[in-house]
Design a protein around this motif. Structure first.
Motif, mmCIF file in Angstrom:
data_model
loop_
_atom_site.group_PDB
_atom_site.id
_atom_site.type_symbol
_atom_site.label_atom_id
_atom_site.label_comp_id
_atom_site.label_asym_id
_atom_site.label_seq_id
_atom_site.Cartn_x
_atom_site.Cartn_y
_atom_site.Cartn_z
ATOM 1 N N SER A 129 0.834 -1.203 0.000
ATOM 2 C CA SER A 129 0.000 0.000 0.000
ATOM 3 C C SER A 129 0.864 1.247 0.000
ATOM 4 O O SER A 129 1.994 1.258 0.516
ATOM 5 N N SER A 130 0.321 2.314 -0.555
ATOM 6 C CA SER A 130 0.992 3.613 -0.541
ATOM 7 C C SER A 130 0.812 4.259 0.831
ATOM 8 O O SER A 130 -0.298 4.321 1.352
ATOM 9 N N VAL A 131 1.906 4.719 1.414
ATOM 10 C CA VAL A 131 1.845 5.367 2.721
ATOM 11 C C VAL A 131 2.362 6.800 2.674
ATOM 12 O O VAL A 131 2.269 7.531 3.650
ATOM 13 N N SER A 132 2.913 7.208 1.517
ATOM 14 C CA SER A 132 3.470 8.552 1.408
ATOM 15 C C SER A 132 3.677 8.902 -0.063
ATOM 16 O O SER A 132 3.776 8.017 -0.924
ATOM 17 N N GLU A 133 3.743 10.197 -0.334
ATOM 18 C CA GLU A 133 4.109 10.655 -1.668
ATOM 19 C C GLU A 133 5.622 10.689 -1.838
ATOM 20 O O GLU A 133 6.117 10.868 -2.952
ATOM 21 N N ALA A 134 6.336 10.537 -0.736
ATOM 22 C CA ALA A 134 7.799 10.561 -0.748
ATOM 23 C C ALA A 134 8.339 9.148 -0.507
ATOM 24 O O ALA A 134 7.591 8.213 -0.195
ATOM 25 N N SER A 135 9.635 8.984 -0.652
ATOM 26 C CA SER A 135 10.270 7.676 -0.442
ATOM 27 C C SER A 135 10.191 7.270 1.025
ATOM 28 O O SER A 135 10.379 8.100 1.926
ATOM 29 N N CYS A 166 5.270 -5.060 20.386
ATOM 30 C CA CYS A 166 4.230 -6.091 20.328
ATOM 31 C C CYS A 166 4.041 -6.638 18.922
ATOM 32 O O CYS A 166 3.384 -7.657 18.730
ATOM 33 N N GLY A 167 4.601 -5.970 17.916
ATOM 34 C CA GLY A 167 4.501 -6.437 16.540
ATOM 35 C C GLY A 167 3.160 -6.197 15.886
ATOM 36 O O GLY A 167 2.943 -6.601 14.746
ATOM 37 N N GLN A 168 2.250 -5.502 16.569
ATOM 38 C CA GLN A 168 0.915 -5.276 16.017
ATOM 39 C C GLN A 168 0.796 -3.948 15.279
ATOM 40 O O GLN A 168 -0.190 -3.697 14.585
ATOM 41 N N VAL A 169 1.780 -3.066 15.453
ATOM 42 C CA VAL A 169 1.805 -1.791 14.729
ATOM 43 C C VAL A 169 3.231 -1.553 14.241
ATOM 44 O O VAL A 169 4.188 -2.157 14.736
ATOM 45 N N ASN A 217 9.903 13.215 3.218
ATOM 46 C CA ASN A 217 9.199 14.486 3.403
ATOM 47 C C ASN A 217 9.154 14.911 4.865
ATOM 48 O O ASN A 217 8.596 15.966 5.190
ATOM 49 N N GLY A 218 9.700 14.088 5.772
ATOM 50 C CA GLY A 218 9.805 14.467 7.180
ATOM 51 C C GLY A 218 8.746 13.900 8.086
ATOM 52 O O GLY A 218 8.790 14.124 9.300
ATOM 53 N N ASP A 219 7.772 13.139 7.561
ATOM 54 C CA ASP A 219 6.672 12.623 8.381
ATOM 55 C C ASP A 219 7.020 11.285 9.016
ATOM 56 O O ASP A 219 7.677 10.443 8.396
ATOM 57 N N LEU A 220 6.544 11.099 10.236
ATOM 58 C CA LEU A 220 6.527 9.800 10.897
ATOM 59 C C LEU A 220 5.069 9.363 10.998
ATOM 60 O O LEU A 220 4.210 10.149 11.405
ATOM 61 N N LYS A 221 4.787 8.109 10.643
ATOM 62 C CA LYS A 221 3.412 7.625 10.687
ATOM 63 C C LYS A 221 3.353 6.267 11.368
ATOM 64 O O LYS A 221 4.263 5.440 11.219
ATOM 65 N N LEU A 222 2.269 6.052 12.104
ATOM 66 C CA LEU A 222 2.032 4.807 12.811
ATOM 67 C C LEU A 222 0.887 4.058 12.138
ATOM 68 O O LEU A 222 -0.163 4.638 11.866
ATOM 69 N N TRP A 223 1.102 2.750 11.873
ATOM 70 C CA TRP A 223 0.138 1.939 11.128
ATOM 71 C C TRP A 223 -0.130 0.641 11.863
ATOM 72 O O TRP A 223 0.740 0.141 12.588
ATOM 73 N N ASP A 224 -1.322 0.060 11.634
ATOM 74 C CA ASP A 224 -1.538 -1.300 12.102
ATOM 75 C C ASP A 224 -1.132 -2.271 10.995
ATOM 76 O O ASP A 224 -0.735 -1.851 9.899
ATOM 77 N N VAL A 225 -1.198 -3.575 11.263
ATOM 78 C CA VAL A 225 -0.686 -4.553 10.298
ATOM 79 C C VAL A 225 -1.613 -4.734 9.098
ATOM 80 O O VAL A 225 -1.279 -5.479 8.172
#
Length: 515
Positions: A135-141, A150-153, A160-168
């Motif tokens: 899946s796409s998570v950013s417009e940048a690399s 816990c391995g669940q996120v 571009n400088g962003d930090l993002k938190l995702w689930d699996v």
């Protein structure tokens, strides 16, 4: 006190990443290879270097048990290696063949994540090597990623400088916009969950082109949204910070920078403990500083071209740092093509984990019981004979070089060929072997499906505070027995909180269905 103890000089191009398992150090480079060293004396293994990528290798990481080594490359592939033999066990391709910049394994090795230059992340089921999602998570690399303890996120960092938190399922849980001005370069999580009442939290280190190293508290109140709170902004570096790593207890954070230095901080207080400067200049490559395509050179230096352009090929940016999970080692890699190994002295927050015995069902199991029978050496077999009251057979087994695989194939006929004439003794030996095989009944399963305590296939896997997954009954029994340290690392458990590992449980169920 931090002391330089080894300098490894086998790579022929700049270093891009290094990582530790319990007993090995792996490094990778723009020279398209990985190299593997034994941390007992930092000698290179016979199967090293590992060659198979078509372009420079950007990142590498070990599975939790240390039996698999994963690498990713500009060629858009991930290779899974056997680090002991140097053989490639599997090769995975990004669906869009986009160059891969970073990869990470979940603490229990159930999931494999890779970040690509096209702004996507690909997530594989590591046990069966099947793609779950891309899946796409950013417009940048995507140049940084790591899993939560816990391995669940998981966390991603982009140019571009962003930090993002995702689930699996790759659903966005939280976005920290502009966490690092001009771009994130690396991130690392502390492998311990820290419960605070009904709140579960872990620590995250991140670094970037803004010359800053940041420590975050990532937390979730029960039933509430995830949040990221900035704990420290560390400014000891004077140039972009390219790599960072948290220690196994989350108390130390190490970083490497374009300013050619390595910084060691107290992650709790944010205080600078040590500044290391040992990577030296090197002569320019001939005839140029990369290949004709430019794809195989400067995997990490390319991230800082806008801020600190390379002057010829003489820059010695520190591009990689790693901390051993069990020993007081720091590894640092640089554009000078070397890897320095440092020892952290007593009192700096890391201590060597001593070998220990594993308790299981009321009796002591020696260390070799934690390895599969197929991996036993001749010495392991002889030790087992002593422990089972079969000392009189040691000479026969030693003379015939019987190791684990040979022991597992032993039957009445082959036992007679070993010179075991007593029918009663022969029968007792074969019964002991059958009992041993039954004890390791999950041995045909992937290693990450076996409980580290019992070495049996897990039915109800849970994640402990050390980041490893165990069978619930076994780890609960371990904790009830007043063992407040990790069965895997011998380091103190910060909490007895156990988190169900649903992803691993589903993977085990799928594997069992396929058998």
């Amino acid at each position: 006190m931090v002391t330089l103890v080894h300098t490894l000089q086998q790579h022929t191009d700049e270093l891009s990443c290094c990582c530790f398992s319990a007993g090995l150090l792996a490094t990778c480079s723009a020279d398209k290879t990985l190299r593997v060293y034994d941390t007992a004396d930092f000698s290179e293994l016979p199967g090293s270097p590992l060659s198979g990528h078509g372009y420079g290798v950007h990142c590498c990481c070990f599975s939790s048990c240390g039996r698999s080594l994963v690498s990713c490359s500009t060629d858009g592939s991930i290779v899974v290696w056997n680090p002991d033999t140097g053989e490639a066990a599997a090769e995975l391709q990004h669906p869009g063949r986009s160059p891969l910049r970073v990869c990470a394994l979940a603490p229990d090795s159930s999931l494999l994540l890779a970040g690509a230059c096209d702004g996507t992340v690909a997530l594989w089921d590591f046990s069966c090597k099947t793609l779950r999602r891309c899946s796409s998570v950013s417009e940048a690399s995507v140049v940084a990623c790591c899993f939560s303890p816990c391995g669940q996120v998981f966390v991603t960092g982009c140019t571009n400088g962003d930090l993002k938190l995702w689930d699996v399922d790759i659903s966005l849980l939280h976005a920290e916009k502009d966490a690092h001005d001009l771009g994130v370069t690396c991130c690392s999580s502390a492998p311990h969950l820290r419960p605070d009442g009904c709140c579960v939290e872990f620590r995250l280190a991140s670094c970037g082109q803004d010359s800053q190293l940041k420590i975050w508290i990532v937390s979730q109140l029960e039933g509430a949204a995830w949040v990221m709170k900035l704990l420290h902004t560390l400014t000891s570096h004077s140039a972009p910070v390219l790599s960072c790593a948290l220690s196994s207890d989350g108390d130390l954070v190490v970083s490497g920078s374009v300013d050619k230095s390595v910084a060691v901080h107290d992650a709790n207080a944010g205080a600078l403990l040590h500044t290391l400067k040992q990577h030296d200049s090197f002569p320019p490559r001939s005839p140029g500083c990369g290949d004709a395509t430019g794809r195989g050179s400067a995997p990490l230096a390319s991230q800082v071209l806008e801020v600190a352009p390379r002057a010829g090929c003489f820059e010695v940016y520190v591009t990689a740092v790693a901390l051993s999970p069990t020993m007081p080692w720091i590894a640092t890699g640089s554009m000078d093509r070397t890897v320095n190994v440092w020892r952290i002295g007593d009192g700096d927050g890391l201590t060597a984990a001593e070998p220990r015995q594993t308790e299981c069902q009321g009796r002591k199991l020696p260390g070799h019981f934690r390895a599969l029978l197929a991996d036993w050496s001749e010495e392991d077999v002889q030790t087992w004979l002593h422990e089972e009251g079969l000392e009189q057979l040691v000479g026969n087994f030693k003379a015939n070089n019987i190791d684990g695989p040979e022991l597992s194939r032993l039957n009445k006929e082959t036992a007679s060929e070993l010179g075991i004439e007593s029918v009663g003794l022969r029968g007792r030996l074969l019964r002991k072997i059958e009992a041993l095989k039954a004890e390791q009944s999950g041995s045909d399963a992937p290693d990450e499906f076996l409980c580290p305590i019992t070495r049996e296939l897990m039915r109800d896997p849970v994640i402990s505070a050390d980041g490893y997954s165990y069978e619930r009954e076994s780890i609960e029994s371990w904790i009830r027995g007043k063992n407040k340290t990790s069965p895997m690392t011998n380091l103190p458990l910060q909490t007895t909180l156990l988190t169900p590992n649903r992803s691993l449980k589903m993977a085990i169920t799928r594997w069992k269905s396929s058998q």
